[in-house]
Enzyme design. Structure first.
Site, mmCIF file in Angstrom:
data_model
loop_
_atom_site.group_PDB
_atom_site.id
_atom_site.type_symbol
_atom_site.label_atom_id
_atom_site.label_comp_id
_atom_site.label_asym_id
_atom_site.label_seq_id
_atom_site.Cartn_x
_atom_site.Cartn_y
_atom_site.Cartn_z
ATOM 1 N N GLN A 48 0.803 -1.224 0.000
ATOM 2 C CA GLN A 48 0.000 0.000 0.000
ATOM 3 C C GLN A 48 0.831 1.268 0.000
ATOM 4 O O GLN A 48 0.317 2.360 -0.275
ATOM 5 C CB GLN A 48 -0.923 0.032 1.214
ATOM 6 C CG GLN A 48 -0.196 0.210 2.535
ATOM 7 C CD GLN A 48 -1.098 0.037 3.737
ATOM 8 O OE1 GLN A 48 -1.528 -1.081 4.050
ATOM 9 N NE2 GLN A 48 -1.393 1.136 4.407
ATOM 10 N N CYS B 217 -5.133 0.756 3.540
ATOM 11 C CA CYS B 217 -5.210 -0.691 3.767
ATOM 12 C C CYS B 217 -6.608 -1.237 3.521
ATOM 13 O O CYS B 217 -6.780 -2.370 3.053
ATOM 14 C CB CYS B 217 -4.767 -1.013 5.187
ATOM 15 S SG CYS B 217 -5.682 -0.115 6.456
ATOM 16 N N HIS C 39 -6.533 -0.833 11.108
ATOM 17 C CA HIS C 39 -5.905 -1.510 9.970
ATOM 18 C C HIS C 39 -6.858 -2.579 9.442
ATOM 19 O O HIS C 39 -7.603 -3.192 10.215
ATOM 20 C CB HIS C 39 -4.587 -2.152 10.402
ATOM 21 C CG HIS C 39 -3.744 -2.645 9.274
ATOM 22 N ND1 HIS C 39 -3.493 -1.910 8.136
ATOM 23 C CD2 HIS C 39 -3.070 -3.828 9.100
ATOM 24 C CE1 HIS C 39 -2.712 -2.601 7.324
ATOM 25 N NE2 HIS C 39 -2.445 -3.774 7.873
#
Length: 351
Positions: A139, A145, A287
């Site tokens: 990324q 993400c 995340h």
């Protein structure tokens, strides 16, 4: 030929950090004395893709080496190692790679039919064993993400449907275009929201026609060259129900999973990650990744998870997270795409 040599050289540099874990395995596991000279020797061999070498960076690198050694000398179910982020502080890493903490708001419009639930799931399973998972991506310096989690799930479900192997879709389209669905580009988002965006947009482009830039951009989605895919939004795993997640992962396909990354995790190398210090609520997740399998290692249940920090991080881009304990809020906000009507046959709409 010069381009080939350049690419080969860059690849060799990138692999240096992986090889450092082998070359200095004994040192990283706590053998011998820690000295500035040894730390400097390792730092001189370290490849830094995101920073410039300096005295400050060496200081951060040496402090991280000490943390790796101290951790590996303790009794833990997981190990730490050198990777591309070893010369970054956790604060710098957070700024570069993690989302602003997201408050999961997905609701589940569907439930699994009782006859499907009764089929259960085996003790262990991994879609990698059937070549249904696309390669690990990176990324870059962008908190996107959530797009890689979304797209990774879509790519795997596409493979499972037999539509053609390893077609890769556009993360950048989600970064640029999914803002109306409470997503925020490089500042974060949620896969469940992204699946809904794709449903309403009518499709997703390939990452060849809409390539990734690792920064926020203007939406240039072209429906005429997109793939009409994920037309029915998402199935959202019941909050906290990791048994349902295992059943859905086995019977449907890889699941987009969110959790909280805390200090130390960036140095993960192998084993089943567990922590007593991370959050457990929907407001803690920062995340998003892709759960592709599950199993048991040394008596500890785990999820096998594909990350988006490149193949040189962790176990070739993967990590294992303890399963069944809502570890770091990993059971709070998970979903997968409903890609065609056949995928709805196992489900029923909730009243």
């Amino acid at each position: 030929m010069s381009k080939i040599l350049l690419l080969s050289a860059l690849l060799a540099l990138a692999l240096c950090n992986v090889h450092l874990n082998i070359k200095y395995r004994s040192f990283l596991n706590g053998e011998g004395l820690f000295s500035e000279a040894t730390a400097k020797q390792i730092y001189n061999e370290f490849y830094t893709p995101y920073t410039t070498k300096s005295n400050y960076r060496f200081k951060v690198f040496a402090e991280t080496l000490m943390e790796i050694r101290n951790h590996n000398m303790g009794k833990h179910s997981w190990t730490k190692g050198i990777n591309d982020f070893t010369d970054m502080t956790f604060e710098e890493f957070t700024e570069a790679r993690l989302m602003t903490p997201q408050n999961c708001s997905a609701t589940n419009k569907y439930s699994v039919k009782e006859e499907v639930k009764s089929l259960g799931a085996p003790e262990s399973y991994d879609w990698n064993n059937y070549n249904m998972v696309t390669p690990v991506k990176n990324q870059g310096q962008c908190g996107s993400c959530w797009t890689f989690s979304t797209i990774g799930s879509m790519e795997s479900h596409w493979n499972i449907l037999g539509k053609g192997r390893n077609l890769t879709f556009s993360e950048q389209q989600l970064v640029d275009c999914a803002g109306d669905f409470d997503n925020h580009g490089c500042n974060g988002g949620l896969p469940s929201h992204a699946f809904e965006y794709i449903k309403h947009a009518g499709g997703i482009e390939s990452d060849v026609t809409y390539p990734y830039t690792a920064k926020n951009g203007k939406c240039v989605f072209r429906p005429d060259i997109s793939i009409g895919y994920a037309k029915f939004g998402s199935f959202n795993i019941t909050q906290g129900d990791e048994d349902q997640m295992a059943e859905r992962l086995y019977n449907a396909g890889p699941v987009s999973l969110t959790y909280q990354v805390i200090a130390g995790f960036k140095d993960y190398k192998s084993g089943v990650y567990t922590s007593d210090h991370c959050g457990t609520t929907t407001k803690d997740v920062n995340h998003a990744v892709l759960a592709v399998g599950y199993g048991v290692e040394d008596g500890k249940k785990f999820w096998n998870i594909k990350n988006s920090w490149g193949p040189n991080w962790g176990n070739q881009g993967y990590f294992k997270m303890e399963r069944g304990l809502n570890m770091c809020a990993c059971g709070q906000c998970n979903s997968y795409p409903l890609v065609d009507r056949a995928s709805l046959e196992q489900l029923e709409t909730k009243a």
